[in-house]
Design an enzyme around this catalytic site. Structure first.
Site, PDB file in Angstrom:
ATOM      1  CB  SER A  66      -0.912   0.018   1.233  1.00 20.34           C
ATOM      2  OG  SER A  66      -1.558   1.264   1.373  1.00 20.34           O
ATOM      3  CE1 TYR A  80      -5.178  -2.382   4.532  1.00 15.68           C
ATOM      4  CE2 TYR A  80      -4.708  -0.098   3.936  1.00 15.68           C
ATOM      5  CZ  TYR A  80      -4.834  -1.429   3.580  1.00 15.68           C
ATOM      6  OH  TYR A  80      -4.616  -1.811   2.282  1.00 15.68           O
TER       7      TYR A  80
END
Length: 298
Positions: free
Chosen positions: A144, A158
């Site tokens: 990510s 996250y």
């Protein structure tokens, strides 16, 4: 292009489902793994079967729960029994949460870390003996841009888990290079359309603590974050570009696959920061006599 036997985790929806179909169309044997194949994901299993039949491709749904070592071990054994090898392992399974960090319990953070980080370790411990025995293969990590790019609030658990996974991937790259196993870290940006990441994001367990944020000076913050992320995404941003990037990586000749690939329509800065970090890593490894670890002996 040679045909690869590919395992992709978390392939019931989103990046995983798109990549599984794209890889199958490209001519690979694809094991699209997911949990609860006879339960809530039974429709996804049927969809994969129908897609395989309609397009005459090798797309095979596979039961695999990254939170269970026995489940992972059984899935790897089934692939080897059916196909005789594993060429590519794609770590895609993950889960997102959204809300003020303080309102998440420690147990929730541990659960998120389990799915996003420990799940990759379970898969590696089952699959890497196969790849090392072959002295070739590819481990592709779907990370990510949040690990080093723009990091808006309310996604802290996250982001932390994805940063841990990225660090694990970097270390594995050096440890697997002399075995002929390549590493690629794919870095998608925030796609707010075309996936269920935000729609299915987990919420804080401590609702009373979350309510304090919702009624205080941060009352509008959640809406601002989601609106800002959506606005940063160009109108032509296509989540399928992530699947296309995965196909290009897998199709690249052994020994020529890139270490890191960014697919970030919003350009949140991760590519700039990662370029520096990866250069520093390369320079340090060369300085201590480990420069050969920067390329696999594929």
């Amino acid at each position: 292009m040679s045909q690869n036997v590919v395992l992709i985790t978390g392939a019931s929806s989103g990046f995983g489902a798109l990549a599984a179909r794209a890889l199958a169309r490209a001519g690979h044997v694809v094991y699209a793994s997911m949990r609860e194949t006879t339960g809530r994901n039974a429709p996804q299993v049927e969809a994969a079967r129908a897609y395989s039949a309609e397009h005459h491709v090798e797309l095979r749904a596979l039961e695999l729960d990254v939170a269970s070592q026995p489940s992972v071990d059984a899935a790897i054994a089934k692939i080897v029994a059916e196909s005789g090898r594993i060429d590519v392992v794609i770590h895609n399974a993950g889960h997102m949460v959204f809300g003020p960090a303080e309102a998440f319990t420690p147990e929730q953070l541990a659960e998120l870390y389990d799915v996003n980080v420990l799940g990759t370790q379970r898969v590696n411990r089952a699959a890497l003996p196969v790849l090392r025995g072959q002295r070739r293969g590819l481990v592709l990590w779907v990370g990510s841009s949040s690990t080093r790019g723009g990091t808006p609030p309310y996604l802290a658990p996250y982001f932390a888990a994805k940063a841990a996974m990225d660090a694990l991937a970097v270390s594995y790259a050096g440890e697997l290079a002399r075995w002929g196993i390549e590493t690629t870290i794919l870095v998608p940006g925030a796609f707010t359309k075309g996936t269920n990441h935000f729609a299915h994001a987990g919420a804080p367990a401590d609702q009373a603590r979350a309510a304090e944020y919702a009624s205080g000076p941060d009352a509008s913050l959640a809406e601002q974050i989601q609106r800002g992320l959506a606005a940063s995404e160009p109108p032509d941003a296509d989540v399928a570009s992530v699947a296309e990037a995965i196909v290009q990586i897998v199709d690249a000749p052994a020994g020529a696959r890139p270490f890191r690939v960014h697919v970030d329509p919003a350009s949140d800065g991760a590519e700039v920061v990662n370029a520096v970090a990866d250069r520093v890593r390369a320079e340090f490894l060369r300085r201590i006599g480990l420069g050969d670890l920067l390329e696999s002996r594929a």
